[in-house]
Scaffold this motif. Structure first.
Motif, PDB file in Angstrom:
ATOM      1  N   ASP A 102      46.773  46.962  29.702  1.00  0.00           N
ATOM      2  CA  ASP A 102      46.194  46.202  31.042  1.00  0.00           C
ATOM      3  C   ASP A 102      46.046  45.092  30.767  1.00  0.00           C
ATOM      4  O   ASP A 102      45.840  44.414  29.418  1.00  0.00           O
ATOM      5  N   PHE A 103      46.434  43.916  31.639  1.00  0.00           N
ATOM      6  CA  PHE A 103      46.372  42.522  31.275  1.00  0.00           C
ATOM      7  C   PHE A 103      45.202  41.781  31.358  1.00  0.00           C
ATOM      8  O   PHE A 103      44.812  40.899  30.537  1.00  0.00           O
ATOM      9  N   GLY A 104      44.282  42.320  32.409  1.00  0.00           N
ATOM     10  CA  GLY A 104      42.699  41.542  32.369  1.00  0.00           C
ATOM     11  C   GLY A 104      42.944  39.998  32.493  1.00  0.00           C
ATOM     12  O   GLY A 104      42.147  39.230  31.959  1.00  0.00           O
ATOM     13  N   ILE A 105      44.223  39.580  33.351  1.00  0.00           N
ATOM     14  CA  ILE A 105      44.267  38.070  33.765  1.00  0.00           C
ATOM     15  C   ILE A 105      43.591  37.629  35.029  1.00  0.00           C
ATOM     16  O   ILE A 105      43.337  36.582  35.181  1.00  0.00           O
ATOM     17  N   TRP A 106      42.848  38.474  35.592  1.00  0.00           N
ATOM     18  CA  TRP A 106      42.132  38.268  36.886  1.00  0.00           C
ATOM     19  C   TRP A 106      40.770  38.403  36.561  1.00  0.00           C
ATOM     20  O   TRP A 106      39.942  39.335  36.592  1.00  0.00           O
ATOM     21  N   ASN A 107      39.906  37.121  36.169  1.00  0.00           N
ATOM     22  CA  ASN A 107      38.531  37.299  35.544  1.00  0.00           C
ATOM     23  C   ASN A 107      37.577  37.211  36.781  1.00  0.00           C
ATOM     24  O   ASN A 107      36.520  37.476  36.716  1.00  0.00           O
ATOM     25  N   SER A 108      38.096  37.041  38.093  1.00  0.00           N
ATOM     26  CA  SER A 108      37.234  36.791  39.253  1.00  0.00           C
ATOM     27  C   SER A 108      36.858  38.175  39.813  1.00  0.00           C
ATOM     28  O   SER A 108      36.052  38.340  40.649  1.00  0.00           O
ATOM     29  N   LEU A 109      37.660  39.490  39.463  1.00  0.00           N
ATOM     30  CA  LEU A 109      36.991  40.689  39.738  1.00  0.00           C
ATOM     31  C   LEU A 109      36.635  41.348  38.376  1.00  0.00           C
ATOM     32  O   LEU A 109      37.254  41.355  37.272  1.00  0.00           O
ATOM     33  N   SER A 110      35.847  42.805  38.477  1.00  0.00           N
ATOM     34  CA  SER A 110      35.330  43.378  37.473  1.00  0.00           C
ATOM     35  C   SER A 110      36.099  44.548  37.472  1.00  0.00           C
ATOM     36  O   SER A 110      36.275  45.422  38.535  1.00  0.00           O
TER      37      SER A 110
END
Length: 254
Positions: A183-191
């Protein structure tokens, strides 16, 4: 199995399947071709949209779709001319056809031009422990431009009792940083704590056998039941168990 035994069993299966070897047989390999954030999320979104049916067919058709976008999805979406869309007309994956493809490109352009991109639009409507309302609002915004009625069926609405498997899978890809490179984890604004498990026939059947799910249909109510059970095992990263449930179902015939 008691709760501790079940948690240990699933944790071991997560470790077994949540590793780079998983990528080579999964549609997530498509966005892994890219390094630009927007290319990753657009190719991921389009791949997830057609992720039903035979996995080999999904991967082959997603590769074809990315090629039709000149292997630069973000650049294509932001700069296409109407004549550029004609080459998308022959594309088909099951009931997702060329007209749907062209419509999705136009809708995505609106998202990036007028709504600051995919991440912003999901983040805007997310709730503390759920993204299901955000998915529903996303569908409304996605189709705010002129569109074919038939194309709406290709984005599910959790508020209409859909498990929304494909969008939940896409959000897992974007939000969850698994430290293993899957998984990329490139959206830091969601948890990851806000995410829901991508519920399909495989994960649903395994979840029932393990006592995590009692509802027979794979719908929105079943998703809530499964989410509740998985959050009791790990409230911070409940969707990591998708790797265990899916792996047990697809690779082990559990």
């Amino acid at each position: 199995m008691n709760k501790n035994e079940l948690k240990d069993f699933l944790e071991n299966k997560v470790e077994q399947y949540n590793n780079p070897k998983f990528i080579e047989s999964d549609p997530i390999q498509i966005p892994h071709q890219f390094s630009l954030k927007e290319d990753i999320e657009i190719s991921g979104f389009l791949t997830a949209t057609i992720a039903w049916g035979n996995r080999k067919s999904i991967i082959n058709n997603a590769k074809r779709l990315v090629e039709l976008l000149d292997n630069s999805p973000y650049d294509f979406i932001m700069n296409y001319k109407e004549t550029d869309l004609e080459k998308l007309q022959p594309f088909v994956h099951r009931t997702f056809n060329g007209n749907d493809t062209i419509q999705f490109i136009k809708c995505l352009k609106n998202i990036y031009v007028n709504h600051n991109g995919l991440e912003a639009i999901f983040t805007k409507n997310a709730e503390k422990h759920s993204v299901q309302n955000a998915i529903s609002k996303f569908k409304t915004t996605f189709f705010e431009v002129g569109h074919l009625q038939r194309t709406q069926k290709h984005i599910s609405d959790p508020l209409k009792n859909s498990a929304a498997k494909r969008i939940n899978m896409f959000l897992r890809w974007m939000v969850r940083n698994d430290k293993t490179g899957v998984d990329f984890g490139i959206w830091n604004s969601l948890s990851p704590a806000q995410l829901s498990c991508p519920l399909d026939v495989h994960s649903g059947n395994v979840a029932r056998k393990l006592g995590l799910l009692t509802r027979k249909q794979n719908d929105g109510k079943a998703l809530l039941e499964l989410d509740t059970a998985l959050r009791k095992l790990d409230a911070k990263d409940p969707v990591k168990y998708d790797f265990a449930l899916f792996g047990l179902g697809v690779f082990e015939g559990f």
